[in-house]
Design a protein around this motif. Structure first.
Motif, PDB file in Angstrom:
ATOM      1  N   ILE A   1       0.859  -1.179   0.000  1.00 22.55           N
ATOM      2  CA  ILE A   1       0.000   0.000   0.000  1.00 22.55           C
ATOM      3  C   ILE A   1       0.899   1.234   0.000  1.00 22.55           C
ATOM      4  CG2 ILE A   1      -1.920  -1.092   1.204  1.00 22.55           C
ATOM      5  CD1 ILE A   1      -0.927   0.018   3.770  1.00 22.55           C
ATOM      6  N   SER A   2       0.325   2.388  -0.300  1.00 24.18           N
ATOM      7  CA  SER A   2       1.133   3.598  -0.365  1.00 24.18           C
ATOM      8  C   SER A   2       1.471   4.098   1.040  1.00 24.18           C
ATOM      9  CB  SER A   2       0.381   4.691  -1.106  1.00 24.18           C
ATOM     10  OG  SER A   2      -0.535   5.301  -0.224  1.00 24.18           O
ATOM     11  N   GLU A   3       2.476   4.962   1.087  1.00 24.94           N
ATOM     12  CA  GLU A   3       2.876   5.508   2.361  1.00 24.94           C
ATOM     13  C   GLU A   3       1.724   6.338   2.943  1.00 24.94           C
ATOM     14  OE1 GLU A   3       6.875   7.026   1.861  1.00 24.94           O
ATOM     15  OE2 GLU A   3       6.726   7.978   3.841  1.00 24.94           O
ATOM     16  N   ALA A   4       0.959   6.960   2.080  1.00 25.10           N
ATOM     17  CA  ALA A   4      -0.174   7.766   2.536  1.00 25.10           C
ATOM     18  C   ALA A   4      -1.153   6.896   3.319  1.00 25.10           C
ATOM     19  CB  ALA A   4      -0.875   8.402   1.339  1.00 25.10           C
ATOM     20  N   THR A   5      -1.410   5.742   2.783  1.00 25.27           N
ATOM     21  CA  THR A   5      -2.336   4.832   3.453  1.00 25.27           C
ATOM     22  C   THR A   5      -1.772   4.373   4.789  1.00 25.27           C
ATOM     23  OG1 THR A   5      -3.028   4.078   1.293  1.00 25.27           O
ATOM     24  CG2 THR A   5      -3.680   2.735   3.164  1.00 25.27           C
ATOM     25  N   VAL A   6      -0.494   4.132   4.781  1.00 20.83           N
ATOM     26  CA  VAL A   6       0.144   3.736   6.038  1.00 20.83           C
ATOM     27  C   VAL A   6      -0.095   4.811   7.091  1.00 20.83           C
ATOM     28  CG1 VAL A   6       2.346   3.361   7.181  1.00 20.83           C
ATOM     29  CG2 VAL A   6       1.916   2.330   4.948  1.00 20.83           C
ATOM     30  N   LYS A   7       0.097   6.053   6.679  1.00 20.10           N
ATOM     31  CA  LYS A   7      -0.071   7.140   7.640  1.00 20.10           C
ATOM     32  C   LYS A   7      -1.515   7.243   8.124  1.00 20.10           C
ATOM     33  CE  LYS A   7       2.603  10.913   6.842  1.00 20.10           C
ATOM     34  NZ  LYS A   7       3.206  12.016   6.037  1.00 20.10           N
ATOM     35  N   THR A   8      -2.431   6.982   7.236  1.00 14.86           N
ATOM     36  CA  THR A   8      -3.836   6.987   7.645  1.00 14.86           C
ATOM     37  C   THR A   8      -4.085   5.918   8.700  1.00 14.86           C
ATOM     38  OG1 THR A   8      -4.458   7.679   5.428  1.00 14.86           O
ATOM     39  CG2 THR A   8      -6.206   6.814   6.831  1.00 14.86           C
ATOM     40  N   HIS A   9      -3.656   4.724   8.402  1.00 19.53           N
ATOM     41  CA  HIS A   9      -3.841   3.637   9.370  1.00 19.53           C
ATOM     42  C   HIS A   9      -3.198   3.991  10.705  1.00 19.53           C
ATOM     43  CE1 HIS A   9      -5.820   0.797   6.853  1.00 19.53           C
ATOM     44  NE2 HIS A   9      -4.834   0.687   5.984  1.00 19.53           N
ATOM     45  N   LEU A  10      -1.992   4.509  10.628  1.00 23.50           N
ATOM     46  CA  LEU A  10      -1.279   4.835  11.850  1.00 23.50           C
ATOM     47  C   LEU A  10      -2.061   5.850  12.686  1.00 23.50           C
ATOM     48  CD1 LEU A  10       2.494   4.973  10.870  1.00 23.50           C
ATOM     49  CD2 LEU A  10       1.262   3.259  12.200  1.00 23.50           C
ATOM     50  N   ALA A  11      -2.594   6.852  12.004  1.00 25.89           N
ATOM     51  CA  ALA A  11      -3.359   7.871  12.728  1.00 25.89           C
ATOM     52  C   ALA A  11      -4.523   7.216  13.472  1.00 25.89           C
ATOM     53  CB  ALA A  11      -3.863   8.928  11.755  1.00 25.89           C
ATOM     54  N   HIS A  12      -5.194   6.290  12.803  1.00 27.39           N
ATOM     55  CA  HIS A  12      -6.314   5.598  13.446  1.00 27.39           C
ATOM     56  C   HIS A  12      -5.826   4.760  14.628  1.00 27.39           C
ATOM     57  CE1 HIS A  12      -8.628   5.843   9.373  1.00 27.39           C
ATOM     58  NE2 HIS A  12      -8.684   6.965  10.069  1.00 27.39           N
ATOM     59  N   ILE A  13      -4.721   4.086  14.412  1.00 27.40           N
ATOM     60  CA  ILE A  13      -4.172   3.247  15.481  1.00 27.40           C
ATOM     61  C   ILE A  13      -3.817   4.096  16.691  1.00 27.40           C
ATOM     62  CG2 ILE A  13      -2.184   1.830  16.143  1.00 27.40           C
ATOM     63  CD1 ILE A  13      -2.133   0.748  13.283  1.00 27.40           C
TER      64      ILE A  13
ATOM     65  N   LEU B   1      -5.348   3.611  20.355  1.00 30.88           N
ATOM     66  CA  LEU B   1      -4.474   3.222  21.466  1.00 30.88           C
ATOM     67  C   LEU B   1      -4.344   4.350  22.485  1.00 30.88           C
ATOM     68  CD1 LEU B   1      -1.499   1.266  19.830  1.00 30.88           C
ATOM     69  CD2 LEU B   1      -3.593   0.390  20.847  1.00 30.88           C
ATOM     70  N   GLY B   2      -4.777   5.538  22.066  1.00 37.42           N
ATOM     71  CA  GLY B   2      -4.653   6.667  22.975  1.00 37.42           C
ATOM     72  C   GLY B   2      -3.241   7.190  23.088  1.00 37.42           C
ATOM     73  N   VAL B   3      -2.492   7.125  22.017  1.00 40.66           N
ATOM     74  CA  VAL B   3      -1.126   7.635  22.030  1.00 40.66           C
ATOM     75  C   VAL B   3      -0.958   8.656  20.916  1.00 40.66           C
ATOM     76  CG1 VAL B   3      -0.204   5.504  22.958  1.00 40.66           C
ATOM     77  CG2 VAL B   3      -0.275   5.850  20.487  1.00 40.66           C
ATOM     78  N   GLU B   4       0.204   9.278  20.886  1.00 43.17           N
ATOM     79  CA  GLU B   4       0.412  10.315  19.868  1.00 43.17           C
ATOM     80  C   GLU B   4       1.626  10.091  18.992  1.00 43.17           C
ATOM     81  OE1 GLU B   4       0.318  13.593  22.437  1.00 43.17           O
ATOM     82  OE2 GLU B   4      -1.830  13.918  22.221  1.00 43.17           O
ATOM     83  N   THR B   5       2.450   9.146  19.376  1.00 41.37           N
ATOM     84  CA  THR B   5       3.638   8.887  18.564  1.00 41.37           C
ATOM     85  C   THR B   5       3.779   7.398  18.316  1.00 41.37           C
ATOM     86  OG1 THR B   5       5.107   8.514  20.422  1.00 41.37           O
ATOM     87  CG2 THR B   5       4.808  10.794  19.721  1.00 41.37           C
ATOM     88  N   ARG B   6       4.562   7.079  17.303  1.00 39.53           N
ATOM     89  CA  ARG B   6       4.740   5.665  16.996  1.00 39.53           C
ATOM     90  C   ARG B   6       5.500   4.979  18.118  1.00 39.53           C
ATOM     91  NH1 ARG B   6       7.277   3.802  11.952  1.00 39.53           N
ATOM     92  NH2 ARG B   6       5.729   5.225  11.176  1.00 39.53           N
ATOM     93  N   ALA B   7       6.375   5.749  18.740  1.00 36.67           N
ATOM     94  CA  ALA B   7       7.139   5.168  19.842  1.00 36.67           C
ATOM     95  C   ALA B   7       6.201   4.675  20.942  1.00 36.67           C
ATOM     96  CB  ALA B   7       8.105   6.204  20.400  1.00 36.67           C
ATOM     97  N   ALA B   8       5.274   5.524  21.312  1.00 32.37           N
ATOM     98  CA  ALA B   8       4.335   5.148  22.362  1.00 32.37           C
ATOM     99  C   ALA B   8       3.441   3.999  21.897  1.00 32.37           C
ATOM    100  CB  ALA B   8       3.491   6.357  22.756  1.00 32.37           C
ATOM    101  N   ALA B   9       3.101   4.029  20.620  1.00 29.21           N
ATOM    102  CA  ALA B   9       2.262   2.957  20.085  1.00 29.21           C
ATOM    103  C   ALA B   9       2.981   1.618  20.207  1.00 29.21           C
ATOM    104  CB  ALA B   9       1.906   3.245  18.627  1.00 29.21           C
ATOM    105  N   ILE B  10       4.234   1.612  19.821  1.00 30.54           N
ATOM    106  CA  ILE B  10       5.006   0.377  19.912  1.00 30.54           C
ATOM    107  C   ILE B  10       5.099  -0.086  21.353  1.00 30.54           C
ATOM    108  CG2 ILE B  10       7.308  -0.597  19.632  1.00 30.54           C
ATOM    109  CD1 ILE B  10       7.674   1.251  17.242  1.00 30.54           C
ATOM    110  N   ALA B  11       5.382   0.861  22.224  1.00 32.96           N
ATOM    111  CA  ALA B  11       5.525   0.509  23.634  1.00 32.96           C
ATOM    112  C   ALA B  11       4.247  -0.118  24.167  1.00 32.96           C
ATOM    113  CB  ALA B  11       5.900   1.748  24.441  1.00 32.96           C
ATOM    114  N   THR B  12       3.126   0.549  23.949  1.00 36.50           N
ATOM    115  CA  THR B  12       1.877   0.005  24.491  1.00 36.50           C
ATOM    116  C   THR B  12       1.508  -1.297  23.795  1.00 36.50           C
ATOM    117  OG1 THR B  12       0.585   1.355  22.988  1.00 36.50           O
ATOM    118  CG2 THR B  12       0.950   2.239  25.171  1.00 36.50           C
ATOM    119  N   ALA B  13       1.765  -1.358  22.501  1.00 35.43           N
ATOM    120  CA  ALA B  13       1.400  -2.571  21.768  1.00 35.43           C
ATOM    121  C   ALA B  13       2.168  -3.766  22.302  1.00 35.43           C
ATOM    122  CB  ALA B  13       1.678  -2.397  20.280  1.00 35.43           C
TER     123      ALA B  13
END
Lengths: 208, 208
Positions: free
Chosen positions: B173-185, B189-201
């Motif tokens: 998928i395109s990078e744009a789509t990745v960013k969309t998914h990430l925003a939803h994730i 998850l109630g986080v604001e950065t990918r770092a926090a997302a990884i940590a909580t995940a």
DNA sequence: AGCGGCATCAGCCAAAAGGCTGAGAGACCA
DNA sequence: TGGTCTCTCAGCCTTTTGGCTGATGCCGCT
């Protein structure tokens, strides 16, 4: 002759009875007691002075395995301590060996490996599963990859998901310094992004 | 009367024999076979048609527990499947129930709980340990916070430390789509950065 | 006194990530 | 048929990260 007395320490009843059944097939191995926690283990060791303590690291509540090992060592008891656990995280291995464990077995070890480890342990031999051993060697071979205290501290906070700015505030250092530390950490961990650093840190240090 | 036939599936021999010893104390429970892998489990179910399959989720190599459950369900076998595992990660619970597990027990369950779960399972009752149940309820109460399959997939790769570009390439998928998914994730998850997302995940999903 | 490791900071620049809005296609369901 | 969900993509702009180079003070060891 004198059979080898063994104390089993694991918070899972199923694991204890499985191990007991397994060791029961060996005439020279004698499971004299079981403990479900570190505290219990300390008591039973004091009472029964088993030759070998087979211990899980993850204990549901209270004292964990590492702490139990440390305390046993401090009371200069002469038990051989064998770690028997599910995971082979770098940090656990190092800490367990450091705390005074004689051997480190994974739960998917074969019965023969387990028997050999216990018999070896009483003779002062140190035994570990192959994957465990290889990790230890790697630690010894690459001292360059050992984080400095400050770096470790930073890495710890990193795994909480903090940003550079937040890291700086938390540690009372400038963002520039944070970046310097991070660069060093990345180099040592062999990664290129903070995401990968967090992933490897949590996975390999068994952080939870 | 007819005793309840049970198949044990766990890659750890120690756990299998412990469970077997435990179930052996109950006259109405009969462990007819053990499997160390998902593949073995499928075979043995086909041959023996046990009433209950007690299965660990984490299987060293090959098919994992979830996949085994799914395949058992697909072959419309009528076994009651009980998950018996160490961790109570959100993802595992949901996936196991989704795949068709009748119950979900943690390894620190008491013998009585285990017996009750097995007996209940054959009667179509679904049993789970208290912490497991509470997690499931929470999921049901906050459906907004449940990741879609695609998001979960992405999150899984995220915890490997991949960049947006790499995620896109990996998922076609395109990078744009990745960013969309990430925003939803992040929102879920109630986080604001990918770092926090990884940590909580990693921490909350028990990923390793 | 000198050297190396550690922790600290700065500035510059390129790359990556994140926030926002908008939008189309397909699936599923009422 | 219309609404909702999911997955897909784009553009634009700001913030954050990461790479690089260089520098200072401190400590411990030789």
């Amino acid at each position: 002759m004198n059979s080898i007395t063994v104390l089993l320490v694991d918070d899972h009843l199923v694991v204890r009875s499985g191990l007991k059944a397994l060791l029961g097939t060996q005439p020279d191995l004698d499971v004299v007691a079981e403990a479900a926690s570190g505290e219990e283990a300390l008591e039973l060791v004091a009472q029964l002075a088993p030759a070998v303590v087979v211990m899980d690291l993850a204990m549901g509540a209270g004292m964990d395995g590492i702490e139990a090992i440390r305390q046993l060592r401090q009371r200069n008891s002469r038990q051989a301590i064998l770690v028997f656990t599910t995971y082979d995280s770098d940090a656990d291995i190092v800490r367990a060996v450091d705390a005074g464990a004689m051997g480190y077995l994974l739960k998917d070890a074969t019965p023969d490996e387990i028997f050999a480890a216990i018999r070896g342990a009483v003779q002062g031999k140190s035994v570990m599963s192959a994957p465990v051993a290889s990790r230890l060697f790697q630690q010894l071979r690459n001292p360059d990859e050992v984080l400095t205290p400050r770096e470790a501290e930073l890495l710890g906070l990193l795994t909480e998901g903090l940003s550079n700015r937040e890291l700086g505030q938390r540690l009372f250092i400038s963002e520039a310094t944070v970046k310097t530390h991070l660069a060093h950490i990345y180099a040592k961990l062999g990664v290129e992004t903070r995401a990968a650093a967090i992933a490897t840190a949590i996975r390999r240090e068994g952080m939870r």
